[in-house]
Design a protein around this motif. Structure first.
Motif, short mmCIF file in Angstrom:
data_model
loop_
_atom_site.label_atom_id
_atom_site.label_comp_id
_atom_site.label_asym_id
_atom_site.label_seq_id
_atom_site.Cartn_x
_atom_site.Cartn_y
_atom_site.Cartn_z
N GLU A 147 1.03 -1.15 -0.10
CA GLU A 147 -0.01 -0.16 -0.14
C GLU A 147 1.02 1.25 0.05
O GLU A 147 0.74 1.95 -0.53
N ARG A 192 -0.75 5.06 -0.93
CA ARG A 192 -2.20 4.75 -0.65
C ARG A 192 -1.57 4.52 1.32
O ARG A 192 -3.22 4.83 1.51
N HIS A 221 -3.80 14.60 4.57
CA HIS A 221 -5.12 13.69 3.97
C HIS A 221 -5.50 13.75 3.47
O HIS A 221 -6.00 15.00 2.88
N GLY A 280 -5.46 9.24 -4.18
CA GLY A 280 -4.79 7.59 -3.41
C GLY A 280 -4.69 7.21 -1.72
O GLY A 280 -4.43 6.34 -1.22
N PHE A 281 -4.66 8.71 -1.16
CA PHE A 281 -4.04 8.34 0.56
C PHE A 281 -4.85 7.68 0.69
O PHE A 281 -5.88 8.24 1.09
N ARG A 282 -5.50 6.98 1.41
CA ARG A 282 -6.47 6.37 2.08
C ARG A 282 -5.70 5.80 4.28
O ARG A 282 -7.20 5.05 4.11
#
Length: 133
Positions: A19, A24, A66, A70-72
């Motif tokens: 990830e 992500r 944040h 794509g960051f999750r």
């Protein structure tokens, strides 16, 4: 028990690495300052927070990047076998209403065991603030 109070989910080292490569996750180093300073290494691009930092911890967590492409997920880790610090920080992330957080299974020792890349603590991210001795 509210979602904030429950124990945060965990993520395996291999999944966290995959990830991370996909952009992500953000690694959050929740080791106590003495352990962080002794180790001389951190996970790639990790930011360090003081798990006992109180309001300073909240300010640092609120400044986490944040919502980017794509960051999750914030992946929080420490080197304590009980994952006490990383669990506390992951809960704090949730309490502040920030992106979801989970705890890295096995923490820093598991990452080292897999021989995955590490960054030098000398190249710490700018958010490496709020540290008490």
């Amino acid at each position: 028990m509210t979602p904030i109070e429950r124990t945060p989910e965990t993520i395996s080292v291999d999944t966290a690495w995959t990830e991370h490569l996909a952009g992500r996750v953000l690694f959050v180093d929740a080791r106590r300052k003495s352990a962080y300073d002794r180790s001389q290494h951190r996970l790639p691009e990790a930011i360090r927070v003081d798990p006992e930092g109180g309001e300073t911890l909240d300010a640092v967590l609120r400044s986490l990047p944040h919502g980017g492409p794509g960051f999750r997920l914030a992946v929080v880790y420490c080197d304590d076998p009980t994952q006490e610090s990383s669990t506390a920080v992951a809960r704090r992330v949730r309490a502040l209403g920030l992106p979801d957080a989970c705890v890295l299974e096995g923490g820093m020792p598991a990452w080292r065991e897999r021989r995955l890349p590490l960054d030098s603590t000398a190249a710490a991210a700018p958010l490496d603030i709020g540290s008490a001795g």
